[in-house]
Design a protein around this motif. Structure first.
Motif, PDB file in Angstrom:
ATOM      1  N   GLY A  73       0.833  -1.108  -0.020  1.00  0.00           N
ATOM      2  CA  GLY A  73       0.057  -0.089   0.005  1.00  0.00           C
ATOM      3  C   GLY A  73       0.817   1.295   0.051  1.00  0.00           C
ATOM      4  N   SER A  74       1.783   1.379   0.866  1.00  0.00           N
ATOM      5  CA  SER A  74       2.881   2.633   1.096  1.00  0.00           C
ATOM      6  C   SER A  74       3.443   2.573  -0.375  1.00  0.00           C
ATOM      7  CB  SER A  74       3.675   2.587   2.057  1.00  0.00           C
ATOM      8  OG  SER A  74       4.409   1.362   1.856  1.00  0.00           O
ATOM      9  N   ALA A  75       3.975   1.450  -1.106  1.00  0.00           N
ATOM     10  CA  ALA A  75       4.860   1.370  -2.368  1.00  0.00           C
ATOM     11  C   ALA A  75       3.920   2.047  -3.512  1.00  0.00           C
ATOM     12  CB  ALA A  75       5.111   0.148  -2.386  1.00  0.00           C
ATOM     13  N   ASN A  76       2.512   1.842  -3.462  1.00  0.00           N
ATOM     14  CA  ASN A  76       1.769   2.300  -4.375  1.00  0.00           C
ATOM     15  C   ASN A  76       1.429   3.621  -4.066  1.00  0.00           C
ATOM     16  OD1 ASN A  76       1.697   0.395  -6.319  1.00  0.00           O
ATOM     17  ND2 ASN A  76      -0.341  -0.309  -5.942  1.00  0.00           N
ATOM     18  N   TYR A  77       1.161   4.161  -2.782  1.00  0.00           N
ATOM     19  CA  TYR A  77       0.698   5.382  -2.564  1.00  0.00           C
ATOM     20  C   TYR A  77       2.170   6.348  -2.753  1.00  0.00           C
ATOM     21  CZ  TYR A  77       0.192   9.608   0.272  1.00  0.00           C
ATOM     22  OH  TYR A  77      -0.107  11.090   0.889  1.00  0.00           O
TER      23      TYR A  77
ATOM     24  N   MET B 196       4.274   9.697   6.008  1.00  0.00           N
ATOM     25  CA  MET B 196       4.799   8.544   5.111  1.00  0.00           C
ATOM     26  C   MET B 196       6.177   8.069   5.834  1.00  0.00           C
ATOM     27  SD  MET B 196       4.314   6.533   2.574  1.00  0.00           S
ATOM     28  CE  MET B 196       4.998   5.860   0.939  1.00  0.00           C
ATOM     29  N   ARG B 197       6.782   8.945   6.448  1.00  0.00           N
ATOM     30  CA  ARG B 197       8.098   8.590   6.930  1.00  0.00           C
ATOM     31  C   ARG B 197       7.767   7.944   8.432  1.00  0.00           C
ATOM     32  NH1 ARG B 197      10.050  13.318   6.629  1.00  0.00           N
ATOM     33  NH2 ARG B 197       9.589  14.131   8.616  1.00  0.00           N
ATOM     34  N   THR B 198       6.629   8.537   9.020  1.00  0.00           N
ATOM     35  CA  THR B 198       6.320   7.812  10.233  1.00  0.00           C
ATOM     36  C   THR B 198       5.696   6.336   9.948  1.00  0.00           C
ATOM     37  OG1 THR B 198       5.495   9.805  11.461  1.00  0.00           O
ATOM     38  CG2 THR B 198       4.521   7.732  12.257  1.00  0.00           C
ATOM     39  N   LEU B 199       4.750   6.134   9.117  1.00  0.00           N
ATOM     40  CA  LEU B 199       4.469   4.746   8.643  1.00  0.00           C
ATOM     41  C   LEU B 199       5.575   3.698   8.276  1.00  0.00           C
ATOM     42  CD1 LEU B 199       2.196   2.937   8.048  1.00  0.00           C
ATOM     43  CD2 LEU B 199       2.218   3.699   5.752  1.00  0.00           C
ATOM     44  N   LEU B 200       6.629   4.279   7.346  1.00  0.00           N
ATOM     45  CA  LEU B 200       7.637   3.418   7.037  1.00  0.00           C
ATOM     46  C   LEU B 200       8.553   2.926   8.090  1.00  0.00           C
ATOM     47  CD1 LEU B 200       8.540   4.949   3.611  1.00  0.00           C
ATOM     48  CD2 LEU B 200       6.909   3.130   3.923  1.00  0.00           C
ATOM     49  N   SER B 201       8.618   3.568   9.163  1.00  0.00           N
ATOM     50  CA  SER B 201       9.506   3.453  10.140  1.00  0.00           C
ATOM     51  C   SER B 201       8.862   3.013  11.583  1.00  0.00           C
ATOM     52  CB  SER B 201      10.399   4.432  10.623  1.00  0.00           C
ATOM     53  OG  SER B 201       9.883   5.510  10.752  1.00  0.00           O
ATOM     54  N   SER B 202       7.497   2.317  11.413  1.00  0.00           N
ATOM     55  CA  SER B 202       6.800   1.873  12.448  1.00  0.00           C
ATOM     56  C   SER B 202       6.263   0.209  12.236  1.00  0.00           C
ATOM     57  CB  SER B 202       5.779   2.666  12.555  1.00  0.00           C
ATOM     58  OG  SER B 202       4.636   2.365  11.606  1.00  0.00           O
ATOM     59  N   GLN B 203       5.768  -0.126  13.381  1.00  0.00           N
ATOM     60  CA  GLN B 203       4.968  -1.262  13.334  1.00  0.00           C
ATOM     61  C   GLN B 203       3.423  -0.991  13.177  1.00  0.00           C
ATOM     62  OE1 GLN B 203       6.526  -3.158  16.711  1.00  0.00           O
ATOM     63  NE2 GLN B 203       8.051  -4.548  15.763  1.00  0.00           N
TER      64      GLN B 203
END
Length: 427
Positions: free
Chosen positions: A290-294, A412-419
């Motif tokens: 999802g994050s890769a497409n967004y 996005m940065r928060t999401l990519l470095s989170s659980q």
């Protein structure tokens, strides 16, 4: 005398207590270590289950040498769940609270996958929810017919709509002898735009290779130490906009960035070993895809993707940008068809429709030639309900990021470095 005897008794009791073996206390670290072992052993029972691993090599070797049976692994997953539930749910560190929740969700997904490996049959929606933590809504294909009608008006002419769209898009195929230079330029731009907002490890790197005979169009094999191996399937035509899509999705700010940040944040900074392994059929994939497409929309908002194609990619590919604006309109409409394949996959995997009908429906609702539709069905055969992670994943990630505030890169940065789990994204 009695006091002396009592003193001796108390002293002996104290010595006996001191010498008694202590009951070991469980911990999240201990569960995480056993979760990694479980995941690696499942990978020995199902090739491809482990998408990435960069933990201790001896753990991988041990899993390979002595993998438990599927039944034993299922019992192991149930034991891990019981251990996690026995640990305190509260902690002053919210990251620790989330860690326990994250492990519970991923062990549950592993248990579901083991049930499937043991022969249990799940419906498409049940399987998606069990593995990825999100239940997709399956709409009738007729819901997508108005979108096809709009595309029909945009690309008028003789023949089927799929044939007309294929003919129109043929003007934007990157010649094979220019694929390398176009992809290099696209990935470089994706990287530049990402680095302007997300700091990455100084040693991050990737390699790029073109391959064939794969069910997918692109794949990122994360190697650890902030390095990725990106492979692009060149069996079918690659269009100019797809160069941007692949550069963002597989690289920046997509899979390469996601894995590098997880490694830095959790494995290196906190020593949380569960993040050194990536089980493909898990909630992690919903966030990843999802994050890769967004990330495509984030890196190239609005008209910027078309502008970059016209000014950089078209000249490199030797293509005429005359109808690039119309192509952009077509791509926007095609995106509205993305979830039609969920309904087709549900019907196909349940046996309600056969292979040829599934290919015909995919060709119609993805507007691709039958050979490409057959490749997509091959993907569905291999990955089944995994397909929800792309369209539904993108929309869910986008909604969550944009709820965090006007700085979407910060979200996005928060999401990519989170659980953060898919269930958290929906809250």
């Amino acid at each position: 005398m009695r006091g002396w005897v009592l003193g001796c008794i108390l002293m002996l009791a104290s010595c006996a207590t001191a010498g008694a073996p202590k009951t070991p206390t469980d911990s999240l670290d201990a569960v995480a270590r056993d979760y990694v072992a479980l995941t690696l052993e499942i990978g020995e029972r199902e090739p491809g289950y482990v998408d990435a691993y960069y933990g201790p090599a001896e753990w991988k070797a041990a899993a390979k040498a002595h993998p438990r049976t599927v039944a034993e692994l299922k019992a192991g997953a149930e034991a891990l769940t019981a251990r996690l539930n026995a640990l305190p749910a509260a902690d002053p560190d919210p990251m620790v609270v989330q860690r326990r929740k994250y492990l519970l969700a991923h062990v549950a997904a592993a248990d579901a996958r083991l049930r499937m490996l043991g022969g249990e049959k799940l419906s498409f929606a049940d399987e998606a929810e069990a593995l990825f933590g999100v239940r997709p809504v399956l709409k009738p294909l007729s819901n997508y017919d108005p979108v096809l009608a709009r595309i029909d008006a945009l690309i008028p002419g003789e023949g089927s709509l799929t044939d007309r769209v294929t003919a129109f898009k043929s003007h934007y195929v990157i010649p094979k002898d220019r694929l390398q230079v176009v992809m290099d330029a696209a990935i470089a731009e994706c990287r530049k735009r990402t680095l302007a907002h997300i700091p990455l490890p100084a040693n991050e790197s990737f390699t790029l290779a073109f391959v064939g005979d794969k069910p997918w169009s692109g794949y990122n094999y994360y190697q650890g130490n902030a390095a990725s191996k990106i492979e692009i399937n060149a069996d079918f035509p690659i269009y100019t906009e797809r160069a941007i899509d692949l550069g963002c999705h597989e690289g920046y700010p997509g899979h390469h960035v996601y894995n590098a940040l997880l490694e830095q944040t959790f494995v290196r900074d906190r020593g949380w070993v569960e993040m050194s392994v990536y089980p493909l059929f898990s909630p992690m994939s919903f966030d990843a895809e999802g994050s890769a497409n967004y990330g495509i929309d984030l890196a190239f908002p609005g008209h910027e993707g078309v502008d970059f194609e016209k000014t950089v990619l078209f000249p490199l590919a030797g293509l005429d940008p005359a109808t690039a604006e119309k192509k952009a309109q077509l791509m926007a409409l095609t995106r509205e068809l993305a979830r039609a394949e969920y309904t087709i996959a549900d019907d196909y995997l349940s046996g309600r429709i056969g292979r040829e009908e599934a290919i015909a429906q995919l060709a119609k609702y993805t507007l691709t030639e039958p050979a490409k539709a057959a490749q997509r069905l091959r993907f569905i055969d291999t990955y089944r309900s995994y397909i929800i992670n792309y369209g539904l994943g993108r929309d869910t990630v986008q909604a969550w990021v944009e709820r965090q505030g006007p700085d979407h890169w910060a979200g996005m940065r928060t999401l990519l470095s989170s659980q953060i789990l898919p269930v958290d994204l929906a809250d």
